[in-house]
Design a protein around this motif. Sequence first.
Motif, mmCIF file in Angstrom:
data_model
loop_
_atom_site.group_PDB
_atom_site.id
_atom_site.type_symbol
_atom_site.label_atom_id
_atom_site.label_comp_id
_atom_site.label_asym_id
_atom_site.label_seq_id
_atom_site.Cartn_x
_atom_site.Cartn_y
_atom_site.Cartn_z
ATOM 1 N N HIS A 1 0.786 -1.188 0.012
ATOM 2 C CA HIS A 1 0.016 -0.152 0.092
ATOM 3 C C HIS A 1 0.870 1.284 0.043
ATOM 4 O O HIS A 1 0.516 2.311 -0.566
ATOM 5 C CB HIS A 1 -0.953 -0.079 1.304
ATOM 6 C CG HIS A 1 -0.304 0.041 2.450
ATOM 7 N ND1 HIS A 1 0.334 -0.777 3.128
ATOM 8 C CD2 HIS A 1 -0.374 1.293 3.395
ATOM 9 C CE1 HIS A 1 0.863 -0.169 4.321
ATOM 10 N NE2 HIS A 1 0.369 1.104 4.435
ATOM 11 N N LEU A 2 2.072 1.220 0.778
ATOM 12 C CA LEU A 2 2.905 2.359 0.489
ATOM 13 C C LEU A 2 3.408 2.396 -0.675
ATOM 14 O O LEU A 2 3.589 3.634 -1.046
ATOM 15 C CB LEU A 2 3.878 2.218 1.761
ATOM 16 C CG LEU A 2 3.516 2.519 3.191
ATOM 17 C CD1 LEU A 2 4.283 2.253 4.195
ATOM 18 C CD2 LEU A 2 2.993 3.692 3.425
ATOM 19 N N GLU A 3 4.079 1.472 -1.220
ATOM 20 C CA GLU A 3 4.442 1.531 -2.645
ATOM 21 C C GLU A 3 3.614 1.826 -3.632
ATOM 22 O O GLU A 3 4.045 2.726 -4.523
ATOM 23 C CB GLU A 3 4.715 0.083 -3.249
ATOM 24 C CG GLU A 3 5.750 -0.014 -4.495
ATOM 25 C CD GLU A 3 6.168 -1.298 -4.973
ATOM 26 O OE1 GLU A 3 6.061 -1.425 -6.133
ATOM 27 O OE2 GLU A 3 6.374 -2.223 -4.105
ATOM 28 N N ALA A 4 2.169 1.594 -3.734
ATOM 29 C CA ALA A 4 1.165 1.921 -4.481
ATOM 30 C C ALA A 4 1.164 3.641 -4.220
ATOM 31 O O ALA A 4 0.942 4.484 -5.119
ATOM 32 C CB ALA A 4 -0.148 1.479 -4.296
ATOM 33 N N ALA A 5 1.107 4.222 -3.083
ATOM 34 C CA ALA A 5 0.989 5.454 -2.752
ATOM 35 C C ALA A 5 2.233 6.336 -3.369
ATOM 36 O O ALA A 5 1.984 7.419 -4.039
ATOM 37 C CB ALA A 5 0.821 5.643 -1.248
ATOM 38 N N LEU A 6 3.456 5.826 -3.213
ATOM 39 C CA LEU A 6 4.637 6.294 -3.596
ATOM 40 C C LEU A 6 4.504 6.542 -5.238
ATOM 41 O O LEU A 6 5.143 7.604 -5.575
ATOM 42 C CB LEU A 6 5.759 5.466 -3.173
ATOM 43 C CG LEU A 6 7.400 6.319 -3.614
ATOM 44 C CD1 LEU A 6 7.411 7.909 -3.295
ATOM 45 C CD2 LEU A 6 8.337 5.458 -3.060
ATOM 46 N N ARG A 7 4.137 5.411 -5.742
ATOM 47 C CA ARG A 7 4.132 5.199 -7.163
ATOM 48 C C ARG A 7 3.041 6.326 -7.733
ATOM 49 O O ARG A 7 3.450 6.881 -8.831
ATOM 50 C CB ARG A 7 3.736 3.897 -7.818
ATOM 51 C CG ARG A 7 5.036 3.006 -7.656
ATOM 52 C CD ARG A 7 4.552 1.548 -8.234
ATOM 53 N NE ARG A 7 5.590 0.600 -7.960
ATOM 54 C CZ ARG A 7 6.877 0.647 -8.731
ATOM 55 N NH1 ARG A 7 6.710 1.636 -9.791
ATOM 56 N NH2 ARG A 7 7.839 -0.243 -8.539
ATOM 57 N N GLU A 8 1.741 6.451 -7.099
ATOM 58 C CA GLU A 8 0.947 7.651 -7.587
ATOM 59 C C GLU A 8 1.548 8.915 -7.251
ATOM 60 O O GLU A 8 1.431 9.653 -8.511
ATOM 61 C CB GLU A 8 -0.350 7.350 -6.761
ATOM 62 C CG GLU A 8 -1.500 8.242 -7.076
ATOM 63 C CD GLU A 8 -2.730 7.993 -6.302
ATOM 64 O OE1 GLU A 8 -3.500 9.125 -5.897
ATOM 65 O OE2 GLU A 8 -3.174 6.634 -6.095
ATOM 66 N N ASP B 1 2.294 11.621 -10.548
ATOM 67 C CA ASP B 1 1.831 12.827 -10.598
ATOM 68 C C ASP B 1 2.774 13.825 -10.519
ATOM 69 O O ASP B 1 2.361 15.015 -10.869
ATOM 70 C CB ASP B 1 0.743 12.751 -9.442
ATOM 71 C CG ASP B 1 -0.191 14.267 -9.559
ATOM 72 O OD1 ASP B 1 -0.894 14.221 -10.519
ATOM 73 O OD2 ASP B 1 -0.279 14.772 -8.653
ATOM 74 N N LEU B 2 3.749 13.944 -10.219
ATOM 75 C CA LEU B 2 4.930 14.891 -9.867
ATOM 76 C C LEU B 2 5.071 15.688 -11.306
ATOM 77 O O LEU B 2 4.963 16.933 -11.106
ATOM 78 C CB LEU B 2 6.303 14.230 -9.437
ATOM 79 C CG LEU B 2 7.453 15.233 -9.301
ATOM 80 C CD1 LEU B 2 6.885 16.130 -8.175
ATOM 81 C CD2 LEU B 2 8.745 14.751 -8.867
ATOM 82 N N PRO B 3 5.226 15.311 -12.424
ATOM 83 C CA PRO B 3 5.355 16.237 -13.659
ATOM 84 C C PRO B 3 4.084 16.874 -13.951
ATOM 85 O O PRO B 3 4.326 18.095 -14.069
ATOM 86 C CB PRO B 3 5.721 15.248 -14.774
ATOM 87 C CG PRO B 3 6.323 13.849 -13.982
ATOM 88 C CD PRO B 3 5.516 13.864 -12.951
ATOM 89 N N ARG B 4 2.769 16.467 -13.696
ATOM 90 C CA ARG B 4 1.767 17.171 -13.957
ATOM 91 C C ARG B 4 1.585 18.195 -12.888
ATOM 92 O O ARG B 4 1.353 19.290 -13.329
ATOM 93 C CB ARG B 4 0.352 16.253 -14.016
ATOM 94 C CG ARG B 4 -0.846 16.893 -14.196
ATOM 95 C CD ARG B 4 -2.154 16.142 -13.781
ATOM 96 N NE ARG B 4 -1.980 15.987 -12.520
ATOM 97 C CZ ARG B 4 -2.049 17.063 -11.417
ATOM 98 N NH1 ARG B 4 -2.620 18.089 -11.670
ATOM 99 N NH2 ARG B 4 -2.231 16.436 -10.051
ATOM 100 N N SER B 5 1.783 18.079 -11.510
ATOM 101 C CA SER B 5 1.663 18.972 -10.557
ATOM 102 C C SER B 5 2.552 19.939 -10.693
ATOM 103 O O SER B 5 2.166 21.250 -10.678
ATOM 104 C CB SER B 5 2.013 18.233 -9.164
ATOM 105 O OG SER B 5 1.852 19.025 -8.335
ATOM 106 N N PHE B 6 4.195 19.809 -10.988
ATOM 107 C CA PHE B 6 4.970 20.725 -11.413
ATOM 108 C C PHE B 6 4.657 21.573 -12.563
ATOM 109 O O PHE B 6 4.508 22.798 -12.500
ATOM 110 C CB PHE B 6 6.477 20.132 -11.482
ATOM 111 C CG PHE B 6 7.230 21.132 -11.936
ATOM 112 C CD1 PHE B 6 8.198 21.965 -11.032
ATOM 113 C CD2 PHE B 6 7.631 21.399 -13.379
ATOM 114 C CE1 PHE B 6 8.994 22.809 -11.327
ATOM 115 C CE2 PHE B 6 8.648 22.289 -13.755
ATOM 116 C CZ PHE B 6 9.146 23.071 -12.665
#
Length: 174
Positions: A4-11, A15-20
């Motif tokens: 569940h932590l790996e899935a959250a980190l992957r998400e 999303d990092l490029p879009r957010s930036f």
Amino acid sequence: MPPHLEAALREQTADLPRSFVETALGRFSGERQRQYRPMIEAAQVAAEEAKATLHRWVEAGRRAGMSWTEVGQLLGISKQAAQQRFGAGPRQPAPFGTIVVTPGTGAASEQDLLDEEGQAGRELVDVDATRLLFRQTDRRWAHVRVAGVWDGAAAEGWQPAAQWFVFHYYKRPA
């Protein structure tokens, strides 16, 4: 890492490029071709930085005493593959003036890191809880970390470089 932590980190990572890009340029709708260029560029920068960050954390783990077997197990590769991929090769100097960020290593091995970076011509410019920041220069540096203020530092040619928590870092040309 638990799934569940790996899935959250992957998400978050995905999303990092879009957010930036949205912070810098406005909402991404995906309706215009021109919107994809900054997304692709941001994803490329994020991928390059992720690769460099993995190398720095492996290096920090090794300095803290992790074996190549442990590193390999964490990454799902063999000890030999980990050593070949992340093993110390000759350090290339960064371009003059570049800020080089290095993960902190803990009290036991941090002086070794300070010595290595100084020999590579990197001057300590800042520290925080998890990293050391060095500036590439054209000279070698000596660095030292002490707990508390070093009253006799100036008399020996040391100048303050940075401070974090109770630790004071000093530098001087080598």
